[in-house]
Scaffold this motif. Structure first.
Motif, PDB file in Angstrom:
ATOM      1  N   ILE A 112       0.847  -1.207   0.000  1.00 12.17           N
ATOM      2  CA  ILE A 112       0.000   0.000   0.000  1.00 12.17           C
ATOM      3  C   ILE A 112       0.873   1.243   0.000  1.00 12.17           C
ATOM      4  O   ILE A 112       0.623   2.199  -0.744  1.00 12.17           O
ATOM      5  CB  ILE A 112      -0.944  -0.013   1.213  1.00 12.17           C
ATOM      6  N   GLN A 138      -7.957   6.511   6.516  1.00 10.25           N
ATOM      7  CA  GLN A 138      -8.123   5.976   5.167  1.00 10.25           C
ATOM      8  C   GLN A 138      -8.932   6.932   4.294  1.00 10.25           C
ATOM      9  O   GLN A 138      -8.641   7.106   3.105  1.00 10.25           O
ATOM     10  CB  GLN A 138      -8.803   4.609   5.213  1.00 10.25           C
ATOM     11  N   GLU A 142      -7.360   8.356   0.807  1.00  5.95           N
ATOM     12  CA  GLU A 142      -7.946   8.042  -0.503  1.00  5.95           C
ATOM     13  C   GLU A 142      -8.501   9.276  -1.195  1.00  5.95           C
ATOM     14  O   GLU A 142      -8.370   9.430  -2.409  1.00  5.95           O
ATOM     15  CB  GLU A 142      -9.034   6.978  -0.352  1.00  5.95           C
ATOM     16  N   ARG A 177     -16.065   0.910   5.991  1.00  6.62           N
ATOM     17  CA  ARG A 177     -14.801   0.307   5.560  1.00  6.62           C
ATOM     18  C   ARG A 177     -14.909  -0.255   4.138  1.00  6.62           C
ATOM     19  O   ARG A 177     -14.003  -0.088   3.315  1.00  6.62           O
ATOM     20  CB  ARG A 177     -14.393  -0.802   6.532  1.00  6.62           C
ATOM     21  N   GLN A 178     -16.030  -0.881   3.835  1.00  5.66           N
ATOM     22  CA  GLN A 178     -16.227  -1.446   2.506  1.00  5.66           C
ATOM     23  C   GLN A 178     -16.264  -0.355   1.442  1.00  5.66           C
ATOM     24  O   GLN A 178     -15.680  -0.499   0.355  1.00  5.66           O
ATOM     25  CB  GLN A 178     -17.527  -2.263   2.455  1.00  5.66           C
ATOM     26  N   GLU A 181     -12.813   0.834   0.865  1.00  8.97           N
ATOM     27  CA  GLU A 181     -12.057  -0.172   0.111  1.00  8.97           C
ATOM     28  C   GLU A 181     -12.385  -0.093  -1.378  1.00  8.97           C
ATOM     29  O   GLU A 181     -11.504  -0.217  -2.232  1.00  8.97           O
ATOM     30  CB  GLU A 181     -12.367  -1.584   0.643  1.00  8.97           C
ATOM     31  N   ASP A 182     -13.664   0.127  -1.698  1.00 12.82           N
ATOM     32  CA  ASP A 182     -14.069   0.278  -3.099  1.00 12.82           C
ATOM     33  C   ASP A 182     -13.405   1.501  -3.725  1.00 12.82           C
ATOM     34  O   ASP A 182     -13.011   1.478  -4.889  1.00 12.82           O
ATOM     35  CB  ASP A 182     -15.596   0.411  -3.205  1.00 12.82           C
ATOM     36  N   LYS A 184     -10.533   2.746  -2.776  1.00 11.70           N
ATOM     37  CA  LYS A 184      -9.110   2.448  -2.919  1.00 11.70           C
ATOM     38  C   LYS A 184      -8.841   1.542  -4.114  1.00 11.70           C
ATOM     39  O   LYS A 184      -7.918   1.767  -4.895  1.00 11.70           O
ATOM     40  CB  LYS A 184      -8.595   1.779  -1.638  1.00 11.70           C
ATOM     41  N   GLU A 185      -9.676   0.513  -4.278  1.00 13.83           N
ATOM     42  CA  GLU A 185      -9.431  -0.486  -5.316  1.00 13.83           C
ATOM     43  C   GLU A 185      -9.890  -0.040  -6.701  1.00 13.83           C
ATOM     44  O   GLU A 185      -9.268  -0.352  -7.702  1.00 13.83           O
ATOM     45  CB  GLU A 185     -10.137  -1.806  -4.951  1.00 13.83           C
TER      46      GLU A 185
END
Length: 365
Positions: A112, A138, A142, A177-178, A181-182, A184-185
């Motif tokens: 990361i 985070q 992001e 968090r999800q 994560e979306d 970030k990805e």
């Protein structure tokens, strides 16, 4: 002979002009190559520096576990920083070495860090690493990456408590968090990451009494700062957007486009408390925009109703905390930070309590 000499002189001047023009064109073509190379070198240096600082922080963390750092560890770090600063410069002074240790603790995944090192500078990380809440950390990481915030912009967003003012901070931890994560990805933005509540419009300098038109005019005068408060992906399209529906003309206060969401964003400015009738008005505008203004590849338009006060019960009953229409407060005077924090924390508590209640009820039905 004189005529011939004059002709040669004129040809000489013409030749000089051609040389000057050719050299200017060549310089114009070369200059971008130099600037691009400088940018690549700077990015490479920054990336290498960030990775180096992380590796140093990781090595110290591994060699000096947290429990040993109270007194003994701190003295070791001080001695190490003195030696490194003497040999390699100010970048290794005591405070910066402690930043490195915290950096390795806050970002414990080398992959990361390697990815982020090409997008965020060391100064960005210093602003982010001391957040205790991993989701908050985070979020700013992001958003700074996706919206390419400068360090100055990041600092302003943090000071303005952007995270606490977005819907993401009010969600249950797993959902938040999800969503991060979306982001970030896949670089996938959602309305909950974009819209804020409240919006801080203290920079407009409005008097104690003002109309909706005064507010609108002030926002347009300070459009650049207003867009920064909304987020860097907003682009202004129109003011008082005319919509002819049947035999009547309607006027939307402001129309924006959000690049990451790929959606038109309709904004209505209202004085006083939220009224349920505003929902029907916004729905009409969104249906019209969807039919006549939406372009291929775009998502359905969404709306934001900015009020000086929110009626929370009406908003909850109308389910305007989720879906295509959002309601947010605006503050034309910046309150003391303590008062703003209390207001936002109460909003987060109420929102999370509502989510937990819904979750509990769903288990029993």
């Amino acid at each position: 002979m004189k005529e011939k000499s004059a002709s040669v002189g004129e040809m000489g001047k013409s030749g000089e002009n051609e040389i000057a023009i050719a050299s200017e064109e060549l310089i114009g073509n070369i200059r971008p190559l130099i600037e691009q190379a400088k940018a690549r070198v700077a990015q490479s240096v920054n990336s290498g520096l960030v990775l180096l600082y992380w590796q140093i922080g990781k090595r110290i963390s591994d060699d000096l576990p947290a429990e040993s750092r109270a007194e003994y560890g701190a003295k070791v770090v001080e001695l190490v920083s003195e030696r490194l600063a003497a040999e390699y410069g100010k970048g290794f002074r005591r405070s910066n070495v402690f930043h490195m240790i915290r950096f390795a603790e806050a970002f414990d995944d080398a992959k990361i860090v390697q990815t982020l090192s090409g997008q965020l500078s060391w100064s960005h990380f210093i602003e982010i690493i001391y957040f205790k809440d991993p989701l908050q950390r985070q979020f700013y990481t992001e958003m700074a990456r996706v919206e390419r915030w400068s360090v100055r912009t990041l600092r302003k967003k943090i000071q303005g408590m952007l995270y606490e003012r977005t819907a993401i901070s009010r969600k249950p931890e797993e959902l938040a968090r999800q969503e991060l994560e979306d982001l970030k990805e896949e670089d996938r933005m959602t309305p909950d990451l974009v819209f804020q509540d409240p919006y801080l419009l203290d920079f407009l300098g409005l008097e104690d009494t003002y109309s909706e038109r005064d507010l609108e005019a002030a926002i347009l005068r300070e459009l650049e700062r207003f867009l920064l408060e909304l987020g860097t992906d907003f682009s202004f399209i129109a003011r008082q957007k005319r919509m002819t529906i049947g035999d009547r003309d309607f006027y939307l206060d402001m129309l924006f486009y959000h690049r990451s969401l790929r959606r038109l964003v309709a904004i209505e400015l209202k004085l006083g408390s939220f009224d349920a009738a505003y929902k029907g008005q916004m729905e009409l505008y969104l249906r019209w925009l969807d039919r006549y203004e939406r372009r291929p590849g775009e998502e359905a338009p969404i709306g934001l109703i900015l009020c000086s006060e929110k009626n929370r019960e009406q908003i909850e009953l109308l389910q305007l905390d989720r879906g295509e229409i959002r309601v947010a407060e605006y503050l034309v005077e910046l309150p003391p930070k303590g008062l703003l924090e209390a207001k936002l924390h109460e909003a987060i508590r109420l929102a999370r309590g509502q989510e937990e209640l819904c979750s509990y009820q769903s288990k029993w039905h």
